[in-house]
Design an enzyme around this catalytic site. Structure first.
Site, PDB file in Angstrom:
ATOM      1  N   GLU B 283       0.925  -1.230   0.414  1.00  0.00           N
ATOM      2  CA  GLU B 283      -0.064  -0.060  -0.277  1.00  0.00           C
ATOM      3  C   GLU B 283       0.356   1.038  -0.078  1.00  0.00           C
ATOM      4  OE1 GLU B 283      -3.243  -0.525   1.781  1.00  0.00           O
ATOM      5  OE2 GLU B 283      -3.168   1.293   2.940  1.00  0.00           O
ATOM      6  N   GLU B 286       2.260   1.670  -3.301  1.00  0.00           N
ATOM      7  CA  GLU B 286       1.022   2.322  -4.328  1.00  0.00           C
ATOM      8  C   GLU B 286       0.813   3.689  -4.007  1.00  0.00           C
ATOM      9  OE1 GLU B 286      -3.031   0.234  -3.024  1.00  0.00           O
ATOM     10  OE2 GLU B 286      -3.654   1.029  -4.796  1.00  0.00           O
ATOM     11  N   CYS B 310      -7.897  -1.549   4.208  1.00  0.00           N
ATOM     12  CA  CYS B 310      -7.613  -3.298   5.230  1.00  0.00           C
ATOM     13  C   CYS B 310      -9.348  -3.640   6.151  1.00  0.00           C
ATOM     14  CB  CYS B 310      -6.865  -2.690   5.861  1.00  0.00           C
ATOM     15  SG  CYS B 310      -5.876  -1.707   6.482  1.00  0.00           S
ATOM     16  N   SER B 330      -7.306   1.598  -2.314  1.00  0.00           N
ATOM     17  CA  SER B 330      -5.963   1.130  -2.470  1.00  0.00           C
ATOM     18  C   SER B 330      -6.787  -0.544  -2.740  1.00  0.00           C
ATOM     19  CB  SER B 330      -4.925   0.904  -1.327  1.00  0.00           C
ATOM     20  OG  SER B 330      -4.319  -0.231  -0.845  1.00  0.00           O
ATOM     21  N   LYS B 369     -15.225  -9.039   8.385  1.00  0.00           N
ATOM     22  CA  LYS B 369     -13.965 -10.676   7.984  1.00  0.00           C
ATOM     23  C   LYS B 369     -15.056 -11.606   7.519  1.00  0.00           C
ATOM     24  CE  LYS B 369     -10.492  -7.813   8.419  1.00  0.00           C
ATOM     25  NZ  LYS B 369      -9.415  -7.271   7.321  1.00  0.00           N
ATOM     26  N   GLU B 372     -15.762 -10.808   4.026  1.00  0.00           N
ATOM     27  CA  GLU B 372     -14.978 -10.564   3.745  1.00  0.00           C
ATOM     28  C   GLU B 372     -14.664 -11.837   3.049  1.00  0.00           C
ATOM     29  OE1 GLU B 372     -10.626  -9.780   5.097  1.00  0.00           O
ATOM     30  OE2 GLU B 372     -11.153  -7.741   3.190  1.00  0.00           O
ATOM     31  N   GLU B 377     -14.557 -11.970  -4.600  1.00  0.00           N
ATOM     32  CA  GLU B 377     -12.867 -12.082  -5.431  1.00  0.00           C
ATOM     33  C   GLU B 377     -11.777 -12.437  -4.290  1.00  0.00           C
ATOM     34  OE1 GLU B 377     -15.270  -9.806  -4.388  1.00  0.00           O
ATOM     35  OE2 GLU B 377     -15.572  -8.737  -5.220  1.00  0.00           O
ATOM     36  N   CYS B 526      -9.864  -1.872  14.319  1.00  0.00           N
ATOM     37  CA  CYS B 526      -9.432  -3.326  14.797  1.00  0.00           C
ATOM     38  C   CYS B 526      -9.960  -3.672  16.853  1.00  0.00           C
ATOM     39  CB  CYS B 526      -9.713  -3.530  14.548  1.00  0.00           C
ATOM     40  SG  CYS B 526      -8.714  -3.554  12.510  1.00  0.00           S
TER      41      CYS B 526
END
Ligand SMILES: Cc1cc2nc3c(=O)[nH]c(=O)nc-3n(C[C@H](O)[C@H](O)[C@H](O)COP(=O)(O)O)c2cc1C
Ligand code: SF4
Ligand code: SF4
Ligand code: SF4
Ligand code: SF4
Ligand code: FES
Lengths: 393, 596
Positions: B283, B286, B310, B330, B369, B372, B377, B526
């Protein structure tokens, strides 16, 4: 029909078209004088709470605020009540004048009429009346303006803080109090909210002075009151009567000769059995700031053919549906009372279960968040205690 | 200074500032008044009415959570009148409740259960209303189960979703007896704007909102001879797990966590912090590449600000609410998903196990999560990269099921490779941590020197303010980064989706001009995730954050690019940041979603 007729009064509905003169006169007086007149008139709210109107205006006037509001509560959701509709269609200018003076006194330039959804048909006439009224205000150099807000149709939106929530585009749920509307009302700003009838009365007080109003009625209950009479009566309708009559006198006048009980103040009011007619005086019963005194003006008459179990069942059905549902005592309590009386009736619960339900109703009265849940105990206890056999057999 | 108000509570005098509620005043003198709808993080609702107390001389009781103190009040929290009304309220709630505690996921961690045991709600209560009700149990979401029969209508979830998160996935519907908590058109949670953040789950006092649990599935995978079960642990788990196992908030239990996972039977115990470091490399590069494209090449496709990716709750939020801004996010996957992709490729090869025999489990502070890991993907390895996601709470449950005395476990170390981490990876667990970690690396890449902050602690991006801004001036850039010389890198950190929305509205309106934004869906980052131990509140979040920064400070390696295992990964597999292999395994893309 009854012999001794109660005097019909004509303060509210009298067709008086001297708004301009009254406003001119009133606007020229110091605000504190106007408030003092209202206080000494003894006028109390006609929408349910019975709060002294002059004091409410004073508290709002004393609160600092860049923006304040005057709201006319025309939600009139109590079943069997239609007096506010009558007032708004017959003498809307009195209500508007009351709002404008209130605006003057508290320092507000904006008024709303919160109109019950079912009363939409009143809007065209009301709009015309408001238009005329605005022209008059302009002439008098007063910037106060009134707008109609149409309600969603839920009974609970008549409760002042739920009404604000609804006007703010939120779900109509009563708020915690304090803070009260006089400091935190619509949009969190100081707000006077008054019932249609309350505002109409102020017109007479400004016109005739506080004494004339004060001379009517008794002790804590001054002036006249518009009642919606329904049920087992040969003459249902709207009547303006003086406060302070006994229920016996009322029944003599309006009953069908076989009256067993009268529900005073609608579903959230009290049921009075025949044996207490003589002792019961129609008024605010000495309480100053009760949340839900039976002032809505509904008088429902029941004759001996009525089952009081069914009457109570109907009221509870109403509450079970119309509770906003947010607080436990009201949302669940109403369901328990309803299923409870059904279970006793069917013999699934012993008659002693009624005592447990009475205790529950009392807990609801002291713990519910708003007047709705708090007042379920009124009809529940007064019907169950006075007509216990009818509940069981 | 506000005025002090004097009152007595249960005959004990107390003096508190004006505006304090009775509940708060009682807490000051260690009188606990029971509550249900009250939650420290939320505005006061005053709807459950269990907190009612008596004021001497007043007819009605008062809700102590909503009632401000006034001079001379004499409050009785435990008078007969208050107690019996309170008991009625609890009895009513129970009567409206499908109270089968023995079969309930929240058994043992439920506020209604606790209260009903305190108040001895016996058999002769009110009529059971459940047979009269229709209720739904929504178990379609990969993250959250919503069981209306367990709901006490306290609206904590509604306030969470609407105030803290500004999502509005949950709302009150209907009135009276039918009043309930609902979604848009009563659709299942997974079909609406719900971000799966689980903040509502964390605040639900009962079993009405719970995480979807995968504990039993993980147990049975571990039982299979042919499977190699790999587990990764997110940064924020190690500062919170102890709470769910009887320890004080703010304890760092990394070593015990590793030891417990080994005892439970996981074959490889690895660390998400490793891929947190990896995320920073990808990242960070990036960001630098985008800065170059935007500032030097003037490439309109290079969108700034760049935002982090994230937090899967945040990603789903931006997909719904700001679909026009997806090319600002990102492309680097979250550490969990980077880990998953590597577990079934790089790591599988290392340990010589066929990828189809790897079961990849992650322990996360987060319910999003779970969702996710389910995203289509997230199959770069050719398999589902992460098979099962367990929350901190679920792991605590497994540890209890296994009869492990957690507090007395000896510390243990993560396996290698993919078990090593830097302090920068650890602070991912706190709001501002990703920003700080990225700056530690990016600044050094550009200038060859460490960030100019004492002990590498970039304090301006730390803390608990909802939105924080910081600027770092780049001085002494290396020749290849000379275009950044003197550039003031404008950074922004936001946590909680209400704050995310605020920042994105400003970005959209063009009133701010950031280069890099870190956004975490959950308040506190988190460490305050929806999968963390219950309760989570401001004080507990602060303690967990302190623990995280303590852990960072004690790490021998503090910068992601110095993590030796990360360096090795680039040598052996990825070659360089943003390489083709890196893109294939470690980057992803996003999709626009409906607004409702
Ligand atoms: C459930 C509930 C319904 C109410 N409905 C009305 C109503 O329809 N109209 C009204 O004027 N007041 C209604 N009230 C009373 C209002 O909250 C408020 O007290 C009143 O509008 C104040 O005006 P007043 O002082 O002129 O009576 C209701 C109160 C409760 C608790
Ligand atoms: S008492 Fe009934 S109507 Fe009033 S807030 Fe409570 S649930 Fe709503
Ligand atoms: S939500 Fe609580 S009270 Fe209800 S069944 Fe589950 S543990 Fe029992
Ligand atoms: S998980 Fe998050 S977004 Fe979804 S309903 Fe709960 S609070 Fe709202
Ligand atoms: S789902 Fe949980 S938090 Fe939401 S209202 Fe029901 S019990 Fe309260
Ligand atoms: S905790 Fe006070 S009313 Fe619910």
């Amino acid at each position: 029909m009854a012999s001794k007729k109660l005097k019909r009064l004509d303060l509210v509905f009298k067709d008086e078209q001297d708004t301009e003169a009254i406003l001119k006169k009133t606007f020229s007086r110091p605000e504190s004088d106007i408030i003092n007149d209202l206080i000494s008139s003894g006028l109390k709210g006609r929408g349910g709470a019975g709060f002294p109107t002059g004091l409410k205006w004073k508290l709002t006037a004393d609160t600092k605020g860049d923006e304040k509001y005057v709201i006319c509560n025309a939600d009139e959701g109590e079943p069997g009540t239609f007096k506010d509709r009558e007032i708004l269609s017959k003498v809307p200018h009195k209500v508007l004048a009351g709002m404008a003076v209130c605006g003057r006194v508290i320092g507000s330039r904006k008024g709303f009429i919160y109109l019950r959804g079912e009363y939409k048909f009143l809007i065209p006439d009301l709009e015309r009346e408001i238009e005329r009224f605005h022209q008059l205000l302009e002439k008098l150099g007063c910037g106060f303006r009134v707008e109609i807000f149409t309600g969603s149709g839920a009974y609970i939106c008549g409760e002042e803080s739920a009404l604000f929530e609804s006007m703010e585009g939120k779900r109509g749920e009563p708020r915690n109090k304090p803070p009260f509307p006089v400091t935190h009302g619509y949009n969190g700003k100081p707000t006077v909210i008054n019932n249609v009838e309350t505002l109409a009365h102020t017109y007479s007080i400004f016109k005739y002075g506080p004494e004339k109003f004060r001379d009517l009625g008794v002790q804590d209950s001054r002036g006249s009151k518009v009642f919606s009479v329904s049920g087992d009566t040969p003459v249902p309708g709207i009547y303006e009567l003086e406060f302070g009559m006994t229920l016996q006198k009322f029944v003599d006048d309006f009953g069908d000769g076989d009256t067993k009980a009268v529900q005073v103040g609608g579903a959230s009011g009290f049921c009075v059995p025949r044996k207490k007619f003589e002792k019961t005086i129609i008024g605010y019963q000495g309480k100053l700031t009760g949340e839900s005194l039976p002032t809505g003006g509904s008088m429902m008459i029941f004759n001996s053919s009525r089952s009081m179990y069914n009457v109570l069942h109907n009221y509870l059905d109403f509450f079970v549906e119309e509770s906003c549902g947010q607080c436990t005592p009201c949302r669940v309590g109403t369901q328990q009372l309803l299923l409870g009386i059904e279970a006793v009736k069917k013999g699934e619960k012993p008659s002693s279960y009624l005592d447990k339900l009475l205790e529950l109703a009392e807990s609801m009265r002291i713990t519910a968040k708003c007047g709705l849940g708090q007042s379920v105990a009124n009809s529940f206890a007064s019907i169950v205690e006075n007509f216990k056999e009818e509940m069981i057999y | 200074m506000s005025e002090m108000i004097n009152l007595t509570i249960d005959n004990v005098p107390v003096s508190v500032p004006e505006g304090t509620t009775i509940l708060e005043a009682a807490k000051k003198i260690n009188v606990r008044i029971p509550t249900l709808c009250y939650h420290q993080d939320l505005c006061v609702a005053g709807n459950c009415r269990v907190c009612v107390v008596e004021q001497k001389g007043t007819d009605r009781l008062m809700p102590s959570c909503a009632m401000p103190v006034s001079e001379g009040m004499e409050i009785l929290t435990n008078s007969l009148k208050a107690r019996s009304a309170r008991k009625h309220v609890i009895e009513l709630l129970v009567s409206e409740h499908r109270a089968d505690c023995t079969r309930c996921y929240k058994n043992g961690n439920c506020e209604l259960q606790e209260l009903s045991s305190e108040y001895i709600i016996g058999e002769d209560g009110f009529i059971d209303l459940i047979p009269y009700k229709e209720y739904t149990i929504d178990h379609y979401s990969p993250s959250i189960i919503k069981d209306d029969s367990k709901c006490i209508r306290c609206q904590r979830c509604v306030r969470t979703c609407n105030e803290l998160q500004k999502i509005g996935a949950l709302a009150v519907a209907y009135k009276g007896k039918d009043m309930k908590i609902s979604t848009f058109f009563e659709k299942p949670m997974f079909e609406v704007v719900c971000t799966n953040c689980g903040q509502c789950v964390n605040r639900c006092p009962t079993g009405a909102l719970t995480e979807k649990t995968y504990v039993d599935l993980v147990w049975s995978e571990m039982n299979r001879e042919d499977k190699h079960v790999v587990v990764q642990t997110a940064p924020a788990v190690r500062v919170a797990l102890g709470e769910a196992l009887g320890m004080e908030p703010g304890m760092i239990v990394t070593g015990k966590l590793v030891a417990a996972l080994r005892r439970l039977g996981f074959d490889s115990v690895l660390d998400t912090d490793f891929t947190a470091d990896l995320t920073i490399i990808e990242e960070g590069n990036e960001l630098l590449q985008r800065l170059k494209k935007a500032l030097v090449d003037k490439d309109p496709a290079a969108k700034l600000p760049l935002t982090t990716s994230c937090s899967p709750g945040w990603v789903k939020f931006i997909e719904h609410a700001f679909p026009g801004y997806l090319d600002h996010v990102s492309t680097a996957k979250s550490p969990q998903q980077m880990f998953g992709a590597l577990a079934k490729t790089f790591y599988a090869k290392k340990i010589n196990v066929e990828p189809e025999n790897i079961v990849s489990v992650s322990i996360m502070p987060c319910t999003a999560k779970k969702y996710e890991a389910d995203r289509p993907e997230m199959r770069s390895s050719g398999y589902k990269d992460v098979d099962y996601v367990l929350t901190t709470r679920e792991l605590a449950l497994m540890i209890r099921q296994a009869g492990i005395d957690f507090a007395s476990l000896p510390d243990d170390d993560y396996d290698s490779i993919m078990g090593e981490s830097s302090g920068a990876g650890v602070i991912f667990g706190a709001t501002g941590g990703v920003m700080e970690a990225a700056l530690r690396t990016a600044y050094e890449v550009v200038t060859g020197r460490e960030v100019p902050f004492e002990n590498l602690n970039i304090t301006p991006v730390r803390g608990m303010d909802g939105v924080r801004e910081a600027t770092i001036k780049i001085e002494g850039a290396l020749p290849e980064w000379s275009f950044l010389e003197g550039v003031e890198l404008r950074c922004c950190v936001a946590h909680g989706l209400a704050n995310a929305k605020k920042v994105m509205d400003a970005v959209k309106a063009g009133t701010v001009n950031y280069h890099f934004i870190e956004i975490m869906a959950c308040p506190g980052g988190c460490l305050g995730g929806g999968g963390q131990p219950i309760p989570t509140n401001e004080e507990i979040r602060r303690k967990r954050a302190e623990a995280i920064y303590r852990e960072d400070a004690h790490k021998p390696i503090r910068k992601s690019h110095e993590n030796p295992e990360v360096i090795r990964l680039y040598e052996e597999l990825l070659h360089e940041p943003l390489s083709e292999t890196a893109h294939k395994l470690l980057h992803t893309n996003y999709r626009a979603r409906d607004r409702y």
